[in-house]
Design an enzyme around this catalytic site. Sequence first.
Site, PDB file in Angstrom:
ATOM      1  N   LYS A  10      31.217  24.060  11.559  1.00  0.00           N
ATOM      2  CA  LYS A  10      30.112  23.416  10.823  1.00  0.00           C
ATOM      3  C   LYS A  10      28.823  24.193  11.045  1.00  0.00           C
ATOM      4  O   LYS A  10      28.663  24.925  12.029  1.00  0.00           O
ATOM      5  CB  LYS A  10      29.924  21.958  11.253  1.00  0.00           C
ATOM      6  CG  LYS A  10      29.589  21.736  12.742  1.00  0.00           C
ATOM      7  CD  LYS A  10      28.121  21.845  13.131  1.00  0.00           C
ATOM      8  CE  LYS A  10      27.926  21.727  14.634  1.00  0.00           C
ATOM      9  NZ  LYS A  10      26.628  22.202  15.105  1.00  0.00           N
ATOM     10  N   ALA A  97      31.325  28.463  22.073  1.00  0.00           N
ATOM     11  CA  ALA A  97      29.971  28.089  22.523  1.00  0.00           C
ATOM     12  C   ALA A  97      28.920  28.690  21.589  1.00  0.00           C
ATOM     13  O   ALA A  97      27.891  29.193  22.009  1.00  0.00           O
ATOM     14  CB  ALA A  97      29.721  28.531  23.971  1.00  0.00           C
ATOM     15  N   GLY A  98      29.199  28.608  20.276  1.00  0.00           N
ATOM     16  CA  GLY A  98      28.358  29.280  19.287  1.00  0.00           C
ATOM     17  C   GLY A  98      27.474  28.367  18.473  1.00  0.00           C
ATOM     18  O   GLY A  98      26.734  28.827  17.603  1.00  0.00           O
ATOM     19  N   MET A 100      28.725  26.047  16.476  1.00  0.00           N
ATOM     20  CA  MET A 100      29.450  25.769  15.236  1.00  0.00           C
ATOM     21  C   MET A 100      30.545  24.720  15.437  1.00  0.00           C
ATOM     22  O   MET A 100      31.441  24.577  14.605  1.00  0.00           O
ATOM     23  CB  MET A 100      30.040  27.059  14.667  1.00  0.00           C
ATOM     24  CG  MET A 100      28.958  28.073  14.292  1.00  0.00           C
ATOM     25  SD  MET A 100      29.592  29.411  13.285  1.00  0.00           S
ATOM     26  CE  MET A 100      29.770  28.599  11.693  1.00  0.00           C
ATOM     27  N   ALA A 101      30.476  23.999  16.545  1.00  0.00           N
ATOM     28  CA  ALA A 101      31.396  22.883  16.836  1.00  0.00           C
ATOM     29  C   ALA A 101      32.847  23.326  16.961  1.00  0.00           C
ATOM     30  O   ALA A 101      33.764  22.601  16.556  1.00  0.00           O
ATOM     31  CB  ALA A 101      31.250  21.767  15.798  1.00  0.00           C
ATOM     32  N   GLY A 102      33.076  24.502  17.524  1.00  0.00           N
ATOM     33  CA  GLY A 102      34.451  24.994  17.698  1.00  0.00           C
ATOM     34  C   GLY A 102      35.262  24.111  18.627  1.00  0.00           C
ATOM     35  O   GLY A 102      36.416  23.785  18.339  1.00  0.00           O
ATOM     36  N   GLY A 103      34.683  23.699  19.744  1.00  0.00           N
ATOM     37  CA  GLY A 103      35.388  22.814  20.686  1.00  0.00           C
ATOM     38  C   GLY A 103      35.671  21.463  20.042  1.00  0.00           C
ATOM     39  O   GLY A 103      36.753  20.896  20.222  1.00  0.00           O
ATOM     40  N   SER A 104      34.713  20.971  19.276  1.00  0.00           N
ATOM     41  CA  SER A 104      34.894  19.688  18.582  1.00  0.00           C
ATOM     42  C   SER A 104      35.998  19.813  17.539  1.00  0.00           C
ATOM     43  O   SER A 104      36.809  18.896  17.361  1.00  0.00           O
ATOM     44  CB  SER A 104      33.597  19.270  17.893  1.00  0.00           C
ATOM     45  OG  SER A 104      32.570  19.137  18.849  1.00  0.00           O
ATOM     46  N   ALA A 105      36.039  20.942  16.843  1.00  0.00           N
ATOM     47  CA  ALA A 105      37.089  21.178  15.843  1.00  0.00           C
ATOM     48  C   ALA A 105      38.460  21.140  16.512  1.00  0.00           C
ATOM     49  O   ALA A 105      39.396  20.513  15.990  1.00  0.00           O
ATOM     50  CB  ALA A 105      36.869  22.536  15.166  1.00  0.00           C
ATOM     51  N   ASP A 137      29.972  15.616  17.928  1.00  0.00           N
ATOM     52  CA  ASP A 137      30.291  16.345  16.694  1.00  0.00           C
ATOM     53  C   ASP A 137      31.748  16.185  16.268  1.00  0.00           C
ATOM     54  O   ASP A 137      32.135  16.672  15.199  1.00  0.00           O
ATOM     55  CB  ASP A 137      30.033  17.850  16.889  1.00  0.00           C
ATOM     56  CG  ASP A 137      28.550  18.177  16.985  1.00  0.00           C
ATOM     57  OD1 ASP A 137      27.718  17.303  16.711  1.00  0.00           O
ATOM     58  OD2 ASP A 137      28.239  19.344  17.329  1.00  0.00           O
TER      59      ASP A 137
HETATM   60  O1  C5P Z   1      28.380  14.773  22.672  1.00  0.00           O
HETATM   61  P1  C5P Z   1      28.590  16.111  23.292  1.00  0.00           P
HETATM   62  O2  C5P Z   1      29.473  16.032  24.515  1.00  0.00           O
HETATM   63  O3  C5P Z   1      29.031  17.153  22.342  1.00  0.00           O
HETATM   64  O4  C5P Z   1      27.157  16.576  23.801  1.00  0.00           O
HETATM   65  C1  C5P Z   1      26.996  17.679  24.646  1.00  0.00           C
HETATM   66  C2  C5P Z   1      25.637  17.604  25.280  1.00  0.00           C
HETATM   67  O5  C5P Z   1      24.636  17.833  24.295  1.00  0.00           O
HETATM   68  C3  C5P Z   1      25.282  16.286  25.910  1.00  0.00           C
HETATM   69  O6  C5P Z   1      25.727  16.217  27.227  1.00  0.00           O
HETATM   70  C4  C5P Z   1      23.769  16.263  25.823  1.00  0.00           C
HETATM   71  O7  C5P Z   1      23.220  17.053  26.849  1.00  0.00           O
HETATM   72  C5  C5P Z   1      23.509  16.996  24.528  1.00  0.00           C
HETATM   73  N1  C5P Z   1      23.337  16.093  23.362  1.00  0.00           N
HETATM   74  C6  C5P Z   1      22.180  15.338  23.266  1.00  0.00           C
HETATM   75  N2  C5P Z   1      22.003  14.524  22.183  1.00  0.00           N
HETATM   76  C7  C5P Z   1      22.932  14.461  21.202  1.00  0.00           C
HETATM   77  C8  C5P Z   1      24.113  15.222  21.276  1.00  0.00           C
HETATM   78  C9  C5P Z   1      24.275  16.045  22.376  1.00  0.00           C
HETATM   79  O8  C5P Z   1      21.312  15.381  24.145  1.00  0.00           O
HETATM   80  N3  C5P Z   1      22.722  13.658  20.158  1.00  0.00           N
END
Ligand code: C5P
Length: 298
Positions: A10, A97-98, A100-105, A137
């Site tokens: 994304k 870790a780019g 682009m939500a690769g881990g989420s994908a 994501d």
């Molecule tokens: O939800 P996710 O685990 O992908 O988020 C990773 C990190 O990004 C969170 O631990 C937080 O530090 C930050 N984050 C945030 N606010 C969001 C989404 C992510 O602070 N809405």
Amino acid sequence: MSVTVRVPAKVNVQLAVGAARPDGFHDLANVFLAVGLHDEVTATPAPSLRLTCAGPDADQVPLDGTNLAARAALALAERYGVEPAVHLHIAKDIPVAGGMAGGSADAAGALVACDALWGTRAPQEELLALCAELGSDVPFSLVGGAALGTGRGEKLRPLEVGGTFHWVFAVADGGLSTPAVYREFDRLTEGTDVPEPAASEALLSALAKGDATALAATLTNDLQPAALSLRPSLADTLRTGRAAGALAALVSGSGPTTAFLAPDPDTATTVAHALTASGTCRTARTTTAPAPGATVLS
Ligand code: C5P
């Protein structure tokens, strides 16, 4: 028997970030657009949970219990009382870790692949709830297309997209940690009045019309100053893409991938060549959006 699921990367065409909440997360108005760079997750029966990964950046992908794909399989198994006896293989093409939500994908892909393999037939709402527990994501990676994410990004409203957009992505050397970028956002905005995040009506209208020029004029990313502060060299990449004909350039999510909106496929190719030749990024990729969400291939 095995199941392979294709999942998109994304870009955030708008990422409006509010002040830090008491739980440390930030309220967002997050306009997600799925783009045609993909990972593929294959689930095969195995004696116990095992994870492998192949692709140019595979060595940067953790293969232990911290991997979101493994956590997704465990979450589904626990929810339905199934043994997580599965080998998950990730064919990785989305930058690691780019931004682009690769881990989420990979998490969304693993969930859909295991659901099909195990015959758990989780309803879509159940899958979305599991996704939201895994990360902000992940629900979007499941649904793809375009959507407005509110809350911490996990509450989705699908958005209309009236055409195909041409994008170039400049992949940087090394990743950026999303929590570190949010911490830098907090540092840079300390003592200022951070407005409530709100979706831009002009941007939603540009998406709905498929109007690249109008979309270019409305692209914003509130995490960009934080990503640039942590990685100042990204400014050169952004400048290079703009000079080569991109309608607009911005950091993708928390970076360090940078995204360039092009008016047409030929300009996208020109921008990608200029970026690669400039040495301001590791590689540049052209693609289109929107792309579908997690899709079972076999
Ligand atoms: O939800 P996710 O685990 O992908 O988020 C990773 C990190 O990004 C969170 O631990 C937080 O530090 C930050 N984050 C945030 N606010 C969001 C989404 C992510 O602070 N809405």
